[in-house]
Enzyme design. Structure first.
Site, short mmCIF file in Angstrom:
data_model
loop_
_atom_site.label_atom_id
_atom_site.label_comp_id
_atom_site.label_asym_id
_atom_site.label_seq_id
_atom_site.Cartn_x
_atom_site.Cartn_y
_atom_site.Cartn_z
N VAL A 191 0.78 -1.15 -0.03
CA VAL A 191 -0.08 0.04 0.03
C VAL A 191 0.91 1.37 0.04
O VAL A 191 0.73 2.07 -0.64
CB VAL A 191 -1.19 0.03 0.96
CG1 VAL A 191 -1.94 1.38 1.16
CG2 VAL A 191 -1.81 -1.11 1.25
N GLY A 192 1.93 1.29 0.88
CA GLY A 192 2.81 2.59 1.00
C GLY A 192 3.49 2.70 -0.18
O GLY A 192 3.56 4.08 -0.80
N ASP B 122 10.71 2.89 6.04
CA ASP B 122 10.17 1.59 6.37
C ASP B 122 11.40 1.22 7.53
O ASP B 122 12.68 1.52 7.23
CB ASP B 122 10.13 0.69 5.17
CG ASP B 122 9.26 -0.58 5.56
OD1 ASP B 122 8.15 -0.80 5.19
OD2 ASP B 122 9.79 -1.40 6.12
N ARG C 285 -3.59 -8.58 7.02
CA ARG C 285 -4.17 -10.01 7.42
C ARG C 285 -3.39 -11.05 6.65
O ARG C 285 -3.22 -10.83 5.38
CB ARG C 285 -5.56 -9.89 6.91
CG ARG C 285 -6.26 -9.12 7.64
CD ARG C 285 -7.89 -9.07 7.52
NE ARG C 285 -7.99 -8.57 6.02
CZ ARG C 285 -9.24 -8.72 5.36
NH1 ARG C 285 -10.06 -9.33 5.97
NH2 ARG C 285 -9.27 -8.37 3.97
N VAL D 136 -3.92 4.17 7.62
CA VAL D 136 -4.62 3.18 6.75
C VAL D 136 -4.48 1.62 7.35
O VAL D 136 -5.18 0.65 7.03
CB VAL D 136 -3.63 3.22 5.37
CG1 VAL D 136 -4.20 2.28 4.49
CG2 VAL D 136 -3.54 4.50 4.80
N THR D 137 -3.48 1.61 8.42
CA THR D 137 -3.45 0.27 8.84
C THR D 137 -4.57 -0.26 9.72
O THR D 137 -5.38 0.21 10.24
CB THR D 137 -2.14 0.47 10.27
OG1 THR D 137 -1.13 1.02 9.55
CG2 THR D 137 -1.56 -1.18 10.49
N ASN D 138 -4.84 -1.56 9.43
CA ASN D 138 -6.09 -2.20 9.91
C ASN D 138 -5.82 -2.95 11.07
O ASN D 138 -4.56 -3.23 11.44
CB ASN D 138 -6.40 -3.27 8.90
CG ASN D 138 -7.32 -2.66 7.69
OD1 ASN D 138 -8.36 -1.99 8.16
ND2 ASN D 138 -7.17 -2.81 6.55
N ARG E 17 -15.56 0.77 -4.04
CA ARG E 17 -15.88 -0.82 -4.44
C ARG E 17 -17.18 -0.84 -4.75
O ARG E 17 -17.69 -1.36 -5.84
CB ARG E 17 -15.51 -1.59 -3.28
CG ARG E 17 -14.32 -1.78 -2.90
CD ARG E 17 -13.71 -2.62 -1.82
NE ARG E 17 -12.26 -3.11 -1.93
CZ ARG E 17 -11.47 -3.38 -0.67
NH1 ARG E 17 -11.87 -3.32 0.38
NH2 ARG E 17 -10.22 -3.61 -1.13
N HIS F 193 -15.17 -0.13 8.99
CA HIS F 193 -14.38 -0.46 7.51
C HIS F 193 -14.72 -1.96 7.53
O HIS F 193 -14.57 -2.77 8.36
CB HIS F 193 -13.09 -0.27 7.53
CG HIS F 193 -12.24 -0.66 6.60
ND1 HIS F 193 -12.61 -0.29 5.28
CD2 HIS F 193 -10.77 -1.19 6.18
CE1 HIS F 193 -11.92 -0.82 4.48
NE2 HIS F 193 -10.70 -1.48 4.69
#
Ligand code: APR
Length: 314
Positions: A16-17, A36, A85, A121-123, A154, A178
């Site tokens: 993503v980053g 990172d 995940r 953004v992290t889940n 989506r 989310h």
């Protein structure tokens, strides 16, 4: 005259980053720092992105680093660091791993870029926003989560495919948490100005809602390793641009509610005005009975996650 270009730091140079960094740089909205813990990945990807400038013709500087000092005085910080995940990782494991990563990154962000707008953004997103807000100590205007833009992208995609029309002419609003507990609002979805319920039968709308709700899982299953990143990155870029260019866009974002929709102290996806100061306004729209019930159910799921954080001592 002193001129300072906008500076965007993207924390986490994973799927993503790095995609975010590429999109931000190529749109020329500012200079990008990609950070990172894996210095090689950050530096390698940043250099690769910088070399696209010669072909795609943009002037943004792109720099990879593992040193937080390089992120100093960022206007916007995008936080994607953490683990995605993956099979075998329990919900609690993921919650603990990512809460610790988000907390340590936010302490650095607060120290290095005290005036930044932070996009998380992290889940699991809504819980990570909660941790970020606590560690940053920033006002709610400058801590936002990216979820609704993606969930509504989506849903809009599936509506456009179903009706065989341009996705540009499909507008949708998605609220709540989310993923699983998101609350699509078909009443607020329009195709070329026509309300969606006039164009599609309720059971077809329900099927599209369900597909959007499981949009992330569908991609995880197909990829087998990793999770979605192109659409998540594009969604972050839309939010970052709204802030950097003071666009006052109306976008669904995770924001800390302070009494709006009857809820306080939780991050939930709601329609927001995004501009130069970050969250300019939460649009506290009226919900009908079914929407309110779905929104409150979603809020209870997010509250349970926040309780889990406390239970795990995070
Ligand atoms: N500081 C900096 N970077 C870190 C840290 C840390 N403390 N911990 C992990 N990282 C980095 C990893 O080294 C990795 O490069 O975060 C990056 C995460 O990248 P990916 O594993 O590719 O994950 P990605 O698919 O990008 O997803 C990131 O966004 O959409 C969410 O659910 C997704 O939470 C996940 C996040």
């Amino acid at each position: 005259m002193a001129f300072r270009r906008k500076k965007i730091s993207v924390v986490g140079a994973g799927q993503v980053g790095a995609t975010c960094a590429l999109m931000l740089a190529s749109r020329g909205v500012g200079d990008v720092v990609l950070l990172d813990i894996n210095q090689g990945a950050a530096k390698g990807k940043a250099l690769d992105i910088l070399q696209t400038a010669a072909v795609q013709l943009f002037d943004s500087q792109v720099r990879g680093t593992a040193d937080w000092a390089d992120t100093a005085d960022s206007d916007v910080v995008v936080l994607t660091a953490g683990s995605p995940r993956r099979p075998g990782l329990s919900r609690d494991d993921l919650l603990s791993i990512n809460a610790r990563v988000v907390a340590s990154c936010c302490r650095e962000i607060a120290r290095r870029s005290p005036g930044a707008v932070v996009i998380v953004v992290t889940n699991p997103l809504d819980a990570m926003c909660f941790v970020a807000k606590r560690e940053l100590g920033f006002p709610r205007e400058r801590v936002l989560g990216m979820a609704g833009v993606l969930d509504s992208a989506r849903f809009r995609t599936f509506v456009a495919l179903e009706l065989s029309v341009s996705v540009r002419d499909v507008q949708a609003l998605v609220m709540g948490g989310h993923g699983d507990s998101m609350v699509p609002m078909p009443r607020h979805c329009f195709v070329g100005g026509v309300p969606l319920p006039e164009l599609l039968a309720p059971e077809r709308i329900a099927a599209l809602v369900e597909r959007a709700r499981r949009g992330g899982d569908e991609i995880v299953k197909l990829l087998e390793t990793g999770s979605a990143f192109y659409a998540p990155a594009a969604s972050v870029v839309q939010m970052a641009e709204a802030v950097l260019l003071d666009q006052r866009r109306v976008l669904p974002c995770a924001a800390l509610l302070e009494g709006e929709f009857g809820i306080s102290g939780l991050f939930l996806g709601v329609p927001c005005v995004l501009g130069g100061r970050g969250l300019e306004q939460v649009c506290d729209i009226a919900l009908d009975e079914a929407e309110r019930a779905a929104f409150e159910h979603s809020a209870s799921r997010v509250r349970a996650l926040v309780d889990d954080l406390a239970r795990l001592g995070l």
